[in-house]
Scaffold this motif. Sequence first.
Motif, PDB file in Angstrom:
ATOM      1  N   HIS A  14     -27.930  38.328   9.059  1.00 24.67           N
ATOM      2  CA  HIS A  14     -27.296  38.368  10.508  1.00 24.67           C
ATOM      3  C   HIS A  14     -25.863  37.917   9.987  1.00 24.67           C
ATOM      4  CE1 HIS A  14     -28.386  34.269  11.539  1.00 24.67           C
ATOM      5  NE2 HIS A  14     -29.619  34.973  11.355  1.00 24.67           N
ATOM      6  N   TYR A  15     -25.114  37.591  11.201  1.00 18.73           N
ATOM      7  CA  TYR A  15     -23.858  37.101  10.891  1.00 18.73           C
ATOM      8  C   TYR A  15     -23.958  35.516  10.271  1.00 18.73           C
ATOM      9  CZ  TYR A  15     -21.684  41.387  12.061  1.00 18.73           C
ATOM     10  OH  TYR A  15     -21.892  42.946  11.874  1.00 18.73           O
ATOM     11  N   GLU A  17     -26.518  33.801   9.638  1.00 20.90           N
ATOM     12  CA  GLU A  17     -26.678  33.481   7.981  1.00 20.90           C
ATOM     13  C   GLU A  17     -25.425  33.527   7.163  1.00 20.90           C
ATOM     14  OE1 GLU A  17     -31.257  34.921   8.114  1.00 20.90           O
ATOM     15  OE2 GLU A  17     -29.908  36.399   7.857  1.00 20.90           O
ATOM     16  N   SER A 124     -32.479  31.035  10.827  1.00 15.10           N
ATOM     17  CA  SER A 124     -32.545  31.695   9.968  1.00 15.10           C
ATOM     18  C   SER A 124     -34.188  33.097   9.884  1.00 15.10           C
ATOM     19  CB  SER A 124     -33.395  31.649   8.670  1.00 15.10           C
ATOM     20  OG  SER A 124     -31.442  30.857   7.440  1.00 15.10           O
TER      21      SER A 124
END
Length: 168
Positions: A14-15, A17, A124
Motif C-alpha cells: 500500500h502507499y 508501505e 504494514s
Amino acid sequence: MGILSGNPKDEPMHYGEIFSVWETSMMAKGTISCYEAYMYHAGDKELKKILEDLLDQARLEMKECDELLTDNGITPAPALAERPPAKLEEIPMGARFTDPEIAAKIAAENALGLASCSKVMGMSIREDIGALFAKYHTTKAALGLRILRMNKEKGWLIPPPLQAKRPE
C-alpha cells in the motif's frame, strides 16, 4: 481474504508501505554519505567501530529496501556520490566535528530510526515488510545501547535535566 492471502511477497504494497520503504532507502543513503564523513572526522577507536557498524547497517537497509522497491516495480531514490577520502589531520580545527558531537548526533539519529521502524511495523499489512522493519528495529536497539554505554564511559553524555529533589 482475496488479494491479501497467501505469500506476502505476492501481495501489493500500500502507499504507506511504499513511501516508508522508499524513505528508509533514502535515509540510509544519506546516512552512508554523512557517516563516511564522520569517519574522517572521528579520532576515537570505539566511536569509529560503532560508525563502521552503523554504516554496515545503513548499507544493508539501502540494499534490502531498494530490492523490495524494485521487485514491486518502484524506482528507488538514486544513491549519493561517494566522498573523496580525507585525513583527520588535514581537516581544519574550525571545520572538524569533535568525537562528542559525532556521538551525540548518531545517538539522536539512531533513536529516530527506532521510532521510524516502529511506525512502519505498525502500519504494514504485508508481514514481510513488518518483519523486515522489526529486524532493523532490533539491530538499532542493540546499536543504541552500545552508543549509550560509550557516551557514558567517555563522559560525552549530555543528560536532560535530572530530578535532583523529588517533591514530597
